[in-house]
Design a protein around this motif. Sequence first.
Motif: not given
Length: 923
Positions: A678-681, A683-684, A723, A850
């Motif tokens: 996912t996008l949050e993963e 970014q993390r 991820s 990103s």
Amino acid sequence: MESMLNKLKSTVTKVTADVTSAVMGNPVTREFEVGRHIASGGPGLSWRIYNGTKKSTKQEVAVFVFDKKMIDKYQKFEKDQIIDSLKRGVQQLTRLRHPRLLTVQHPLEDSRDCLAFCTEPVFASLSNVLGQWDNLPSPVPSDIKEYKLYDVETKYGLLQISEGLSFLHSGVKMVHGNLCPENIILNKSGAWKIMGFDFSISSNNPSDAEPKYTCKEWQPNLPPLCLPNPEYLAPEYILSVSCDAASDMYSLGVVMHAVFNEGKPVFQVNKHDIFKSFSRQLDQLSSMSPAVLSKIPEEVREHVKMLLSVTPNVRPDADQMTKIPFFDDVGAVTLQYFDSLFQRDNLQKSQFYKGLPKVLPKLPKRVVVYRILPALTSEFVNPDMVPFVLPNVLLIAEECTKDEYVRLILPDLTPVFKQQEPIQASNMILLIFLQKMDLLLTKTPPDDIKNCVLPMVYRALEAPSVQIQELCLNIIPTFANLIDYPSMKNSLIPRIKSACLQTSSLAVRVNSLVCLGKILEYLDKWFVIDEILPFLQQIPSREPAVLMGILGIYKCTFNHKKLGIPKEHLATKSLPHLVSLSIDNNLNLNQFNSFMMVIRDMLSRMETEHKTKLEQLHIMQEQQRSMNISNPLNQAEESKSPPNSGNQIDDIFGGTGVNGKENGSAAPVSQPSRVSLTLEEKQRLAKEQEQAAKLRNQQPLAPQTIKAATAGSNSQTKDLTSSLLSNMTSMSMANTARPAPVQGSTMSTFPSSGPMVGSMGTSVSNGFNPAMGFQAGGMGMGMRPTGPSLYGGMPTTTSTPNFGSLTQNQGTTGQTNKPPDMSALDNLFTSNKPKVTLNQIGPKAPPGTSSPWLGQFNSPQNPQTQMQGVPVGMGGVPGGFGMQANPFFSPQNFAQPAAAPSMNPSGIKHSASVNNDLKDLFG
């Protein structure tokens, strides 16, 4: 321009019309072709002279034409008187035959429009030459306008006129009665001839010792053409109405004066009051001023004065005039002798011809070419005289232009080239021609050289006379450059070889070898090697001169820039022959040394050439051997790959591997299920990556520090694993700059031309192969094989990356053998690559991106920026760099836990901390 053409056209038309109107219908035209108008002559220059040819024999003639239109102004009886006078003169000339009289070829023919007769070829009348151009074509021909009499021509011309008068006075008992420049004709060869017998008077008693001549009284009322030229008449002809042979001698004196005074007679006569003029003239002749004869040469001045005497008895007769010292000139005597050759026997002729070469240079070219040359060539019909005449003809040919030679000399020489009888004369002719061969080959046209000159040379080579053969062999090199190559190759060289082999004369054999040696430069290389050098081995004699001649040919061929001898011929033929000749007992010390010098030079060149060839061959073999070493290693690498490695790669990178359609394979491949982040993963994960990179750049990290930085909760680790799997799958699809792996071989991140070989020749595999594992230590982890360092003695602590398709040299065979391409590795593994940190060369994240992973693993603009060195990782292990050293590009490191035991069969030693980190990272 157009006006000039029109003028020329009108002139040509007018001349053609004149000739047509004057001659057309005259019987002369039945047998003779009438050409152009060239001169004028006869009484009052009334006869037009045309050149012409006889139709049956093509013999050149002169056509004299009197156009009756010229006398249209006279009354009929005057016309008849003029015509009768002209006819009488021509008929008298036709009856008389003498070399000093103009020769008539065709008698007078009368027609309605003209009178015509033909004579020998004529140049012009003496009056034309002296500047009287009446009745000449317009414009005046340049050859007449520019004609200047040479002294020898003047002397001999006057001598010829004297001889002609002597013939008339003594032989025919005739007085000419009108001797003047108009009635003196210069023929084609320059001889002076008498014509114009219109007023000639024959003796009444020719049988008596004292001839008597009846003279007619001067009649002023008659047309001028019915009267002789008064300016050249003796005074007694007018004043006392008497004449004899002395009257002609007076006329000769006036002619001599005119010749030396630009055509002007002694006195100008008033034709309207001729008696008064002659009376005055008589007084002047009695007391002649020296100025009158000032232009006459001193040696003949007294004789001319005597000829112009008032008293006829004082005048010398014609026979006496021929014997005066003035005519004893060497040129005049030579020309006179030529005119009397028909009276000489062969012995007298031969003596004269022997001395002629000394006289010819003293004579004018015009006299030699047009007077002497015809007389010489006429002697070619006498074979015994040819050897005496030929040197003089060739001497004249040297002074002629090529055009004159071809036109005037060559036609007469052609039969002489082929003359073979009598033998003695033929041999002498060959010798003479050979001595002048350069002249013949320079001026003779190529066809005549091939058909006439060269056959004579071949005949000389085959002549039985040794002297002729020697002379021919000595002369051939002097004109060899003028001989065309086919003739030399097919005709001349075979005859020289034959003369050398068949002769019994040592001189001929030696001269043959010398001749061949001198003409080698005109031959091509392979003809010399195939024809000349093998011929040398056929020579039977072993005299020192012959052996040295053979050596000379070998040496000339060997040293000549254009020729040369190949080393194969040197080794198999030339050197064995020369060595065998060098030990001949007939050679002296100097001759033996000459042989050995040439032999040593040949051996030295043969050694140099063959050594160079072997060195080049050795270099090529070494290059081929190095290429062959690479090919088997590549085959072993391909055979080492497991059968399902391609499918394994496809499972990880989304079907774009070696068996995917994007690589050109037509076979469909089943796609495994993909794990996406996912996008949050993402970014993390990017933040953690950035923090780890910052920590590594600040200070070298101990294994414990790296472990702490990477450790986390179990849930975070599991999320990270999934991820990363999804991230790598998407990156392999997005990274279009990375080349696709080669089908049937292990996966290579960068183009590789062959297997990576260690310093001891051991193949080293990369992370795509079970033969190698990784030491886990975070992002900076490196890898090191168990054997020697990867690149030829390179320390293991360097930052040199380990990438390319590296396999062990064992495994299954049968894979496709593709030639390796080492170009990429050559650029990447050069020794002068600067060592910089990953932070210095790592690509920055593109704007708008990103995820830092794309910047870390995908740089299509400059893929080599990731190939630089990185700082040393933990425990002295070199830190990996770029995509190859990164463990995330080894599919085995992302495999399921069940495949973990097969990850490290290569025996690479890992530290305990690193193993623990891997366990923490991959569960």
